[in-house]
Design a protein around this motif. Structure first.
Motif, PDB file in Angstrom:
ATOM      1  N   MET A 177      -0.709  -2.008   6.065  1.00  0.00           N
ATOM      2  CA  MET A 177      -0.846  -2.216   7.509  1.00  0.00           C
ATOM      3  C   MET A 177      -1.906  -1.262   8.088  1.00  0.00           C
ATOM      4  O   MET A 177      -2.759  -1.667   8.871  1.00  0.00           O
ATOM      5  N   GLN A 178      -1.866   0.000   7.673  1.00  0.00           N
ATOM      6  CA  GLN A 178      -2.793   0.985   8.230  1.00  0.00           C
ATOM      7  C   GLN A 178      -4.245   0.609   7.923  1.00  0.00           C
ATOM      8  O   GLN A 178      -5.124   0.751   8.773  1.00  0.00           O
ATOM      9  N   LEU A 179      -4.477   0.110   6.719  1.00  0.00           N
ATOM     10  CA  LEU A 179      -5.855  -0.272   6.334  1.00  0.00           C
ATOM     11  C   LEU A 179      -6.320  -1.520   7.078  1.00  0.00           C
ATOM     12  O   LEU A 179      -7.511  -1.802   7.138  1.00  0.00           O
ATOM     13  N   GLU A 229      -7.140   8.254  10.497  1.00  0.00           N
ATOM     14  CA  GLU A 229      -7.552   9.664  10.393  1.00  0.00           C
ATOM     15  C   GLU A 229      -7.390  10.160   8.960  1.00  0.00           C
ATOM     16  O   GLU A 229      -8.026  11.138   8.568  1.00  0.00           O
ATOM     17  N   GLU A 230      -6.564   9.484   8.188  1.00  0.00           N
ATOM     18  CA  GLU A 230      -6.352   9.931   6.811  1.00  0.00           C
ATOM     19  C   GLU A 230      -7.639   9.712   6.008  1.00  0.00           C
ATOM     20  O   GLU A 230      -8.063   8.580   5.792  1.00  0.00           O
ATOM     21  N   GLY A 231      -8.292  10.770   5.661  1.00  0.00           N
ATOM     22  CA  GLY A 231      -9.562  10.682   4.906  1.00  0.00           C
ATOM     23  C   GLY A 231     -10.693  10.106   5.749  1.00  0.00           C
ATOM     24  O   GLY A 231     -11.709   9.651   5.209  1.00  0.00           O
ATOM     25  N   GLY A 272       0.828  -1.215   0.000  1.00  0.00           N
ATOM     26  CA  GLY A 272       0.000   0.000   0.000  1.00  0.00           C
ATOM     27  C   GLY A 272       0.851   1.249   0.000  1.00  0.00           C
ATOM     28  O   GLY A 272       1.737   1.381   0.829  1.00  0.00           O
ATOM     29  N   VAL A 273       0.580   2.097  -0.978  1.00  0.00           N
ATOM     30  CA  VAL A 273       1.130   3.448  -0.949  1.00  0.00           C
ATOM     31  C   VAL A 273       0.032   4.384  -1.400  1.00  0.00           C
ATOM     32  O   VAL A 273      -0.858   4.003  -2.151  1.00  0.00           O
ATOM     33  N   GLY A 274       0.060   5.609  -0.870  1.00  0.00           N
ATOM     34  CA  GLY A 274      -0.920   6.606  -1.283  1.00  0.00           C
ATOM     35  C   GLY A 274      -1.880   6.944  -0.166  1.00  0.00           C
ATOM     36  O   GLY A 274      -1.598   6.717   1.007  1.00  0.00           O
ATOM     37  N   GLU A 275      -3.064   7.458  -0.570  1.00  0.00           N
ATOM     38  CA  GLU A 275      -4.008   7.998   0.390  1.00  0.00           C
ATOM     39  C   GLU A 275      -5.017   6.926   0.794  1.00  0.00           C
ATOM     40  O   GLU A 275      -5.523   6.168  -0.040  1.00  0.00           O
ATOM     41  N   LEU A 282      11.251   4.241   5.935  1.00  0.00           N
ATOM     42  CA  LEU A 282       9.841   4.586   6.157  1.00  0.00           C
ATOM     43  C   LEU A 282       9.480   5.858   5.407  1.00  0.00           C
ATOM     44  O   LEU A 282      10.317   6.747   5.236  1.00  0.00           O
ATOM     45  N   VAL A 283       8.193   5.922   4.974  1.00  0.00           N
ATOM     46  CA  VAL A 283       7.652   7.162   4.406  1.00  0.00           C
ATOM     47  C   VAL A 283       6.178   7.203   4.798  1.00  0.00           C
ATOM     48  O   VAL A 283       5.370   6.450   4.257  1.00  0.00           O
ATOM     49  N   HIS A 284       5.852   8.009   5.801  1.00  0.00           N
ATOM     50  CA  HIS A 284       4.444   8.033   6.250  1.00  0.00           C
ATOM     51  C   HIS A 284       4.164   9.282   7.068  1.00  0.00           C
ATOM     52  O   HIS A 284       5.074   9.856   7.677  1.00  0.00           O
ATOM     53  N   SER A 285       2.905   9.709   7.049  1.00  0.00           N
ATOM     54  CA  SER A 285       2.473  10.885   7.835  1.00  0.00           C
ATOM     55  C   SER A 285       1.506  10.478   8.939  1.00  0.00           C
ATOM     56  O   SER A 285       1.098  11.312   9.749  1.00  0.00           O
ATOM     57  N   TYR A 286       1.111   9.215   8.895  1.00  0.00           N
ATOM     58  CA  TYR A 286       0.184   8.678   9.908  1.00  0.00           C
ATOM     59  C   TYR A 286       0.845   7.463  10.550  1.00  0.00           C
ATOM     60  O   TYR A 286       1.699   6.823   9.950  1.00  0.00           O
ATOM     61  N   TYR A 287       0.418   7.137  11.755  1.00  0.00           N
ATOM     62  CA  TYR A 287       1.081   6.032  12.459  1.00  0.00           C
ATOM     63  C   TYR A 287       0.111   5.295  13.387  1.00  0.00           C
ATOM     64  O   TYR A 287      -0.945   5.832  13.753  1.00  0.00           O
TER      65      TYR A 287
HETATM   66  N1  LIG Z   1       3.835   5.827   1.837  1.00  0.00           N
HETATM   67  C1  LIG Z   1       2.512   5.873   2.083  1.00  0.00           C
HETATM   68  O1  LIG Z   1       1.725   5.508   1.255  1.00  0.00           O
HETATM   69  C2  LIG Z   1       2.075   6.424   3.415  1.00  0.00           C
HETATM   70  C3  LIG Z   1       0.768   5.861   3.874  1.00  0.00           C
HETATM   71  C4  LIG Z   1      -0.148   6.930   4.440  1.00  0.00           C
HETATM   72  N2  LIG Z   1      -0.715   7.739   3.331  1.00  0.00           N
HETATM   73  C5  LIG Z   1       0.620   7.819   5.416  1.00  0.00           C
HETATM   74  O2  LIG Z   1       0.919   8.951   5.059  1.00  0.00           O
HETATM   75  O3  LIG Z   1       0.945   7.409   6.525  1.00  0.00           O
END
Ligand SMILES: NC(=O)CC[C@H](N)C(=O)O
Length: 193
Positions: A80-82, A88-90, A46-49, A138-143
């Motif tokens: 993992m987040q899904l 909170e994202e969307g 998963g990548v994206g919104e 890592l690349v993420h704005s939510y955790y």
């Molecule tokens: N690299 C991503 O896709 C990050 C997953 C999610 N959009 C976040 O910002 O945490």
């Protein structure tokens, strides 16, 4: 070994396939329920919104399939987040596999949290042979905050779950397919579960 990579149009498929190839495996990119069910291992990238990714999952009924899987499943980053209750994202309802919610980093830190960071408090066969404080990408704005399903911690602004596990379901916030030898070892451990 049959490895299914869930295809829902929101994953960084190529890098995962290359990483599996480097380990001598082929990942089958598929959204076919019986193909996914019959795989020995399932990777949920998963990548994206989050909300648009969840819409794509729902459009192919994969949101109902994934929680019923009984073989080892590895959710990566947004995957993992899904797998959590909500993000909170969307304002996105998740699959409810991990009983935790995904929250946004505050504006006290630079987001996205992008780059190499360490994992520690490693508690799972997923981290067999991995030392504490190894670096992963890592690349993420939510955790995911720390919870009963946490199997690895990372610190950015505060301690958070860099990996989660419940039974056969695993989730990692980092990108093992982009984390060099350490990431490869984690993928190898997952394939050996
Ligand atoms: N690299 C991503 O896709 C990050 C997953 C999610 N959009 C976040 O910002 O945490």
């Amino acid at each position: 070994m049959k490895i299914a990579i869930i295809d829902y149009g929101a994953g960084n498929i190529k890098s995962i396939q290359f990483a599996l190839n480097r380990l001598g495996f082929e990942g089958i990119l598929t959204n076919n329920p019986s193909e996914i069910r019959s795989a020995e291992k399932v990777i949920f990238p998963g990548v994206g919104e989050a909300s648009s990714a969840m819409k794509k999952l729902k459009s192919s009924g994969l949101d109902e399939l994934i929680p019923t899987l009984t073989q080892p499943v590895l959710g990566i980053c947004l995957g993992m987040q899904l797998m959590c209750n909500h993000t909170e994202e969307g304002d996105t309802k998740g699959l409810g596999i991990f009983d935790t919610n995904i929250v946004q980093f505050s504006n006290r830190v630079k987001v996205p949290h992008m780059g190499w960071n360490t994992i520690y408090n490693l508690q799972s066969p997923l981290f067999q042979g991995i030392n504490e404080k190894e670096y992963l990408y890592l690349v993420h704005s939510y955790y995911a905050p720390l919870s009963k399903n946490t199997i690895a911690n990372t610190i950015y602004e505060k301690e958070f779950s860099s990996a989660l596990q419940l039974n056969n379901f695993y989730g990692v916030q980092f990108h093992p397919e982009k984390s060099g030898m350490v990431g490869e070892q984690i993928l190898k451990n997952f394939l050996n579960l």
